[in-house]
Design a protein around this motif. Structure first.
Motif, short mmCIF file in Angstrom:
data_model
loop_
_atom_site.label_atom_id
_atom_site.label_comp_id
_atom_site.label_asym_id
_atom_site.label_seq_id
_atom_site.Cartn_x
_atom_site.Cartn_y
_atom_site.Cartn_z
N THR A 2 0.77 -1.28 0.07
CA THR A 2 -0.08 0.08 -0.03
C THR A 2 1.03 1.29 -0.12
O THR A 2 1.78 1.36 0.93
CB THR A 2 -0.97 0.09 1.13
N THR A 34 -5.14 12.10 -3.16
CA THR A 34 -6.08 11.43 -4.14
C THR A 34 -5.44 10.46 -4.95
O THR A 34 -5.86 9.45 -5.09
CB THR A 34 -7.17 12.47 -4.75
N ASP A 37 -4.38 7.46 -2.99
CA ASP A 37 -5.70 6.63 -2.62
C ASP A 37 -6.31 5.87 -3.93
O ASP A 37 -6.61 4.69 -3.80
CB ASP A 37 -6.83 7.56 -2.03
N LYS A 38 -6.35 6.46 -4.91
CA LYS A 38 -6.71 6.01 -6.21
C LYS A 38 -5.94 4.97 -6.68
O LYS A 38 -6.34 3.90 -7.23
CB LYS A 38 -6.91 7.01 -7.13
N ASN A 40 -3.79 3.08 -5.01
CA ASN A 40 -4.18 1.77 -3.82
C ASN A 40 -5.21 1.01 -4.12
O ASN A 40 -5.26 -0.28 -4.15
CB ASN A 40 -3.94 2.18 -2.55
N GLU A 41 -6.34 1.65 -4.54
CA GLU A 41 -7.78 1.18 -4.93
C GLU A 41 -7.52 0.31 -6.35
O GLU A 41 -8.21 -0.69 -6.38
CB GLU A 41 -8.70 2.37 -5.10
N LEU A 42 -6.80 0.95 -7.19
CA LEU A 42 -6.82 0.46 -8.50
C LEU A 42 -6.01 -0.79 -8.46
O LEU A 42 -6.21 -1.60 -9.48
CB LEU A 42 -6.27 1.45 -9.56
N LYS A 44 -5.31 -3.09 -6.10
CA LYS A 44 -5.81 -3.88 -5.18
C LYS A 44 -6.17 -5.34 -6.00
O LYS A 44 -6.92 -5.16 -6.79
CB LYS A 44 -7.07 -3.54 -4.30
N THR A 46 -4.20 -6.87 -7.90
CA THR A 46 -3.82 -7.07 -9.43
C THR A 46 -2.40 -7.39 -9.28
O THR A 46 -1.78 -7.32 -8.12
CB THR A 46 -3.83 -5.85 -10.20
N GLU A 49 0.20 -5.05 -7.18
CA GLU A 49 -0.08 -4.76 -5.96
C GLU A 49 1.34 -5.12 -5.23
O GLU A 49 1.54 -4.35 -4.19
CB GLU A 49 -0.96 -5.85 -5.22
N ASN A 72 -2.38 7.52 -11.98
CA ASN A 72 -2.24 7.89 -10.68
C ASN A 72 -1.00 7.43 -10.08
O ASN A 72 -0.60 8.04 -9.27
CB ASN A 72 -3.40 6.84 -9.98
#
Ligand code: MN3
Length: 206
Positions: A2, A34, A37-38, A40-42, A44, A46, A49, A72
């Motif tokens: 992360t 942002t 954060d984006k 980390n979201e994208l 996850k 894959t 990571e 990002n």
């Protein structure tokens, strides 16, 4: 892994009046956060990571279906680099060997400032102005659109200025030239640029 927003190398009000705490609270605290954060979201769940930020950027560059991850990841990298390009009481001429290098490769500090300003002002829309080292070991001035960055074009970043409107609109409104002038005259961290140049030249020699 992360990714985390790295701490700013100075206090949010340290660059005033050239870059205000209000600008940094949005630009660093909201925009940069942002992107992190984006990202980390994208990534996850894959293959990305477990990769480093640079590896993710290189693996997704130029791939349309990976564009959101690239954007990002690259913006996360670009902003961390940009914060380090700034320092209170910065700007002006550098002291170290980078000055001679700029004289040799770019024709002197005035020519450098002229070309860097030109790159920053002619970047249509959002993007970045750059001082880079090319693969032959020569300093060059360039610009990139949106999240694009030199490391995916085989160039090493030495210095950058964010020319997205969010970088200057609260302090300078539409006056990008005033922002770029303040960057060059008051904020540039030449010690950071010198360190980047030294490392890049060492890499080329190795
Ligand atoms: Mn920005």
């Amino acid at each position: 892994m992360t990714f985390k927003l790295p701490p700013l190398p100075y206090k949010e009000d340290a660059l005033e009046p050239h870059m205000t705490a209000t600008t940094l609270s949005f630009h660093y605290g909201k925009h940069h956060q942002t992107y992190v954060d984006k990202l980390n979201e994208l990534i996850k769940g894959t293959e990305f990571e477990k990769q480093s930020l640079e590896d993710i950027i290189k693996a997704t560059a130029g791939k349309l279906d990976k564009l959101p991850i690239f954007n990002n990841a690259a913006q996360t990298w670009n902003h961390t680099f940009f914060w380090n390009c700034l320092t209170p009481k910065g700007g002006g001429d550098p002291k170290g060997s980078i000055k001679e290098k700029i004289e040799k490769d770019l024709g002197g500090m005035d020519k450098f400032r002229e070309a860097f300003t030109q790159a920053a002002l002619t970047q249509f829309g959002s993007g970045w102005a750059w001082l880079v080292l090319d693969p032959n070991g020569n300093l060059k001035i360039g610009k990139s659109s949106n999240a694009d960055l030199p490391i995916v074009h085989n160039h090493t970043p030495i210095l950058t200025c964010d020319v997205w409107e969010h970088a200057y609109y609260l302090d300078y409104q539409n006056r990008r030239p005033d922002f770029v002038a303040a960057f060059l005259e008051k904020l540039v961290n030449w010690e950071f640029a010198q360190k980047n140049l030294d490392e890049a030249l060492k890499e080329i020699a190795a």
